[in-house]
Design a protein around this motif. Sequence first.
Motif, PDB file in Angstrom:
ATOM      1  N   TYR A  57      33.934  36.631  36.492  1.00 38.75           N
ATOM      2  CA  TYR A  57      32.657  35.935  36.298  1.00 38.75           C
ATOM      3  C   TYR A  57      31.550  36.975  36.126  1.00 38.75           C
ATOM      4  O   TYR A  57      31.543  38.006  36.783  1.00 38.75           O
ATOM      5  CB  TYR A  57      32.319  35.062  37.510  1.00 38.75           C
ATOM      6  N   GLY A  58      30.596  36.683  35.209  1.00 34.04           N
ATOM      7  CA  GLY A  58      29.395  37.501  35.137  1.00 34.04           C
ATOM      8  C   GLY A  58      29.277  38.395  33.937  1.00 34.04           C
ATOM      9  O   GLY A  58      28.612  39.439  34.010  1.00 34.04           O
ATOM     10  N   ARG A  90      26.689  43.489  37.983  1.00 30.67           N
ATOM     11  CA  ARG A  90      28.108  43.769  38.188  1.00 30.67           C
ATOM     12  C   ARG A  90      28.943  42.493  38.114  1.00 30.67           C
ATOM     13  O   ARG A  90      28.661  41.512  38.810  1.00 30.67           O
ATOM     14  CB  ARG A  90      28.312  44.434  39.552  1.00 30.67           C
ATOM     15  N   PRO A  91      29.978  42.466  37.264  1.00 31.84           N
ATOM     16  CA  PRO A  91      30.867  41.299  37.190  1.00 31.84           C
ATOM     17  C   PRO A  91      31.655  41.116  38.494  1.00 31.84           C
ATOM     18  O   PRO A  91      31.848  42.054  39.266  1.00 31.84           O
ATOM     19  CB  PRO A  91      31.807  41.634  36.024  1.00 31.84           C
ATOM     20  N   GLN A  92      32.111  39.891  38.713  1.00 29.95           N
ATOM     21  CA  GLN A  92      32.879  39.551  39.911  1.00 29.95           C
ATOM     22  C   GLN A  92      34.300  39.171  39.496  1.00 29.95           C
ATOM     23  O   GLN A  92      34.501  38.164  38.814  1.00 29.95           O
ATOM     24  CB  GLN A  92      32.204  38.391  40.651  1.00 29.95           C
ATOM     25  N   THR A  93      35.266  39.973  39.898  1.00 27.91           N
ATOM     26  CA  THR A  93      36.662  39.736  39.521  1.00 27.91           C
ATOM     27  C   THR A  93      37.199  38.497  40.217  1.00 27.91           C
ATOM     28  O   THR A  93      37.033  38.311  41.426  1.00 27.91           O
ATOM     29  CB  THR A  93      37.523  40.949  39.886  1.00 27.91           C
ATOM     30  N   ILE A  94      37.849  37.621  39.430  1.00 26.24           N
ATOM     31  CA  ILE A  94      38.560  36.461  39.982  1.00 26.24           C
ATOM     32  C   ILE A  94      40.025  36.838  40.174  1.00 26.24           C
ATOM     33  O   ILE A  94      40.584  36.685  41.256  1.00 26.24           O
ATOM     34  CB  ILE A  94      38.429  35.241  39.055  1.00 26.24           C
ATOM     35  N   THR A  95      40.643  37.334  39.112  1.00 27.42           N
ATOM     36  CA  THR A  95      42.004  37.855  39.158  1.00 27.42           C
ATOM     37  C   THR A  95      42.031  39.134  38.329  1.00 27.42           C
ATOM     38  O   THR A  95      41.620  39.121  37.163  1.00 27.42           O
ATOM     39  CB  THR A  95      43.021  36.849  38.585  1.00 27.42           C
ATOM     40  N   GLY A  96      42.476  40.227  38.908  1.00 23.81           N
ATOM     41  CA  GLY A  96      42.453  41.508  38.219  1.00 23.81           C
ATOM     42  C   GLY A  96      43.513  41.617  37.140  1.00 23.81           C
ATOM     43  O   GLY A  96      44.408  40.771  37.014  1.00 23.81           O
ATOM     44  N   GLY A  97      43.392  42.698  36.360  1.00 26.02           N
ATOM     45  CA  GLY A  97      44.384  42.970  35.335  1.00 26.02           C
ATOM     46  C   GLY A  97      43.795  43.042  33.945  1.00 26.02           C
ATOM     47  O   GLY A  97      42.589  42.855  33.753  1.00 26.02           O
ATOM     48  N   LYS A  98      44.661  43.333  32.974  1.00 27.82           N
ATOM     49  CA  LYS A  98      44.261  43.425  31.582  1.00 27.82           C
ATOM     50  C   LYS A  98      45.032  42.401  30.758  1.00 27.82           C
ATOM     51  O   LYS A  98      46.148  42.008  31.123  1.00 27.82           O
ATOM     52  CB  LYS A  98      44.521  44.828  31.027  1.00 27.82           C
ATOM     53  N   ALA A  99      44.432  41.971  29.651  1.00 30.35           N
ATOM     54  CA  ALA A  99      45.098  41.032  28.750  1.00 30.35           C
ATOM     55  C   ALA A  99      44.581  41.252  27.336  1.00 30.35           C
ATOM     56  O   ALA A  99      43.467  41.740  27.140  1.00 30.35           O
ATOM     57  CB  ALA A  99      44.855  39.588  29.181  1.00 30.35           C
ATOM     58  N   GLY A 130      35.360  44.184  34.218  1.00 33.42           N
ATOM     59  CA  GLY A 130      34.519  43.258  33.472  1.00 33.42           C
ATOM     60  C   GLY A 130      34.169  43.773  32.086  1.00 33.42           C
ATOM     61  O   GLY A 130      33.027  43.660  31.639  1.00 33.42           O
ATOM     62  N   ILE A 131      35.150  44.313  31.368  1.00 32.08           N
ATOM     63  CA  ILE A 131      34.919  44.937  30.066  1.00 32.08           C
ATOM     64  C   ILE A 131      35.702  44.204  28.983  1.00 32.08           C
ATOM     65  O   ILE A 131      36.860  43.819  29.182  1.00 32.08           O
ATOM     66  CB  ILE A 131      35.324  46.428  30.091  1.00 32.08           C
ATOM     67  N   ILE A 132      35.052  44.011  27.841  1.00 31.21           N
ATOM     68  CA  ILE A 132      35.688  43.472  26.646  1.00 31.21           C
ATOM     69  C   ILE A 132      35.722  44.582  25.602  1.00 31.21           C
ATOM     70  O   ILE A 132      34.676  45.092  25.210  1.00 31.21           O
ATOM     71  CB  ILE A 132      34.909  42.266  26.085  1.00 31.21           C
ATOM     72  N   GLN A 133      36.914  44.950  25.163  1.00 28.98           N
ATOM     73  CA  GLN A 133      37.064  45.975  24.143  1.00 28.98           C
ATOM     74  C   GLN A 133      37.614  45.367  22.868  1.00 28.98           C
ATOM     75  O   GLN A 133      38.741  44.853  22.852  1.00 28.98           O
ATOM     76  CB  GLN A 133      38.006  47.080  24.634  1.00 28.98           C
TER      77      GLN A 133
END
Length: 338
Positions: free
Chosen positions: A302-303, A196-205, A328-331
């Motif tokens: 991270y992760g 499981r990834p660990q969020t540093i700062t949430g959101g989408k970009a 933690g997803i890359i699309q």
Amino acid sequence: MFWNRRHFLTLCGLSAIASVIPASTIATANPPAILKPPRLKVGDTVGLINPSSPIEQEDIDYARKELAALGLNVKLGTHLLDEYGYLAGQDADRAADVNAMFADRSVQALLTMRGGWGCSRILPLLNYELIRSNPKIIMGYSDITSLLLAIYARSGIITFHGPVATSTWNPFSVNYVKRLLLDAEPVRMQNPPLTRPQTITGGKARGQLVGGNLSVLSAMVGSAYLPDWENKILFVEEIGEDIYRVDRMLTQLKLAGILDKISGFIFAECTRCEAGEGDEPSLSLPQVLSDWIRPLGIPAWYGSAIGHIKDKFTVPVGVEVEIDANLGIIQLLEPAVG
């Protein structure tokens, strides 16, 4: 085993080749338009090159077997088994193999054999106009980072941060190789279960996904072989570095203005990155990431399954993506190959 890069960067700094960089290598104000290399097809030929550290014949045999399982043929670089100390031959010969494979019309893609150290030494010797005129898939990771970034920045070709020939070609990794390079899918990259990834700062970009090995990338800062970082999604990975060294490299990216330009950040995996010896005081990696990344206010985590791990994504350098730092997803927003 990969050579320990910290010793290489200490003993073999880029200053050793700075004096031979010709004026023609200075980055232009207008980067070349992005080109997608043609997709791979069953029956195509992959050229094996070794621009970093030495290999053995058994590594070539292994690569043949794994590529044959994908229905691909192999052509060997002329200097594939050369050795020059900890390098896979002389700089000119390793660069010649890269140039020759791009020029060879019987070869549809280039696969690097392994990492180690050496790619940065050959960057001034590559023919970037030749490479742009013959766009092809080129893939690798670790020390190969400098080769991928230079070709992307100077030739405008999408490159691929993925398995080297000597990697573990397991089902997870092969799945992404096949879907990106042969099937031309705009894939969704999501970690395997239980990682499981660990969020540093949430959101989408959104932005072009660019990056690679952190120590290699940070050592290239100030050279003519990095892209403009405005609105890029930066991904980095590392192995075998003490936390204070990771801190130092991220500090370098901050001082160089890179971190202030990007629109998203992924620290993939820091494999065997230790706090220090014995009772030495140290920050933790989450503390370092919090210090440098959280204040940027951009989506970050991270992760991600990228780097010196068995289950790894194939990551296209230069493709438009959307990231979700909460999940933690890359699309991918487009196929990476034509």
